[in-house]
Design a protein around this motif. Structure first.
Motif, PDB file in Angstrom:
ATOM      1  N   ALA A  39      -1.737   3.505   1.379  1.00 21.89           N
ATOM      2  CA  ALA A  39      -0.692   4.326   0.776  1.00 21.89           C
ATOM      3  C   ALA A  39      -0.917   4.429  -0.730  1.00 21.89           C
ATOM      4  CB  ALA A  39       0.677   3.715   1.060  1.00 21.89           C
ATOM      5  N   THR A  43       3.235   7.987  -1.694  1.00 25.01           N
ATOM      6  CA  THR A  43       3.472   7.959  -0.241  1.00 25.01           C
ATOM      7  C   THR A  43       3.974   6.621   0.286  1.00 25.01           C
ATOM      8  OG1 THR A  43       1.176   7.295   0.268  1.00 25.01           O
ATOM      9  CG2 THR A  43       1.646   9.673   0.109  1.00 25.01           C
ATOM     10  N   ASP A  44       4.085   5.598  -0.585  1.00 25.56           N
ATOM     11  CA  ASP A  44       4.397   4.266  -0.052  1.00 25.56           C
ATOM     12  C   ASP A  44       5.835   4.117   0.450  1.00 25.56           C
ATOM     13  OD1 ASP A  44       5.932   3.802  -2.375  1.00 25.56           O
ATOM     14  OD2 ASP A  44       4.385   2.609  -3.348  1.00 25.56           O
TER      15      ASP A  44
END
Length: 199
Positions: A39, A43-44
């Motif tokens: 990620a 996007t994490d």
């Protein structure tokens, strides 16, 4: 000076992992499927697991508030609490947080204190690292540290399990100053009633 303090709570009385398993509809948090790619900071927080957690956070709210009040004790009267904790999923072959950082670099006040709450085993390359050292912890541990001023992050998880955790922050009420800065994870203003709440 110690990098962090380890506290314990009774997981039978405050069964947060059990509630998270219910929300995610899985039997084993450590068995969450591996990721196809690591990620990033962008996007994490965008997996299906995160969406389920935040969409149904009301299921966890009573246990979360009970945990926070137990950990804070008398300090609950003099501090504000992060209203919704940040959920972390450190899948195998991925990371839980995209960048190494100090929270102050993202608008957090330097007097904030971080509480990291693992919901699975946390060790080796699946755990949080504080000032370049991995923190080994078990479900029932709470790691308290100076995330505003200490470098922390993680590395690619090459262990045999996925790590799931949540974390939250407190701030002394005397240090709270309303401002329009927003949290990186949620884009939420650091305001009482938005990011912050009364414990």
């Amino acid at each position: 000076m110690a990098k962090y303090t380890r506290l314990r709570y009774d997981v039978e009385k405050i069964p947060i992992a059990e509630l998270v398993r219910e929300i995610l509809a899985v039997d084993d948090l450590e068995g969450l499927a591996a990721s196809d790619a690591p990620a990033t900071r962008e996007t994490d927080q965008s997996t299906d697991h995160h969406k389920r957690f935040y969409d149904r956070f009301d299921v966890i709210t009573p246990a979360y508030r009970k945990l926070a009040q137990e950990l804070l004790g008398r300090e609950a009267e003099t501090h504000y609490l992060q209203r919704v904790p940040t959920f972390r999923v450190h899948l195998r072959n991925s990371v839980a947080v995209g960048d190494w950082h100090r929270d102050r670099d993202f608008g957090h006040d330097v007097t904030e204190v971080n509480y990291w709450v693992p919901l699975t085993r946390a060790f080796g390359n699946n755990t949080v690292w504080i000032d370049n050292e991995p923190v080994h912890a078990e479900y029932g541990d709470v790691i308290v540290f100076d995330g505003a001023n200490s470098w922390h992050g993680n590395v690619v998880n090459d262990t045999e399990i996925s790590r799931v955790s949540m974390d939250f922050r407190t701030i002394p009420r005397a240090s709270y100053r309303p401002n329009e800065k927003k949290s990186v994870s949620f884009g939420m203003p650091f305001l009482l009633g938005e990011y912050w709440d009364i414990p």
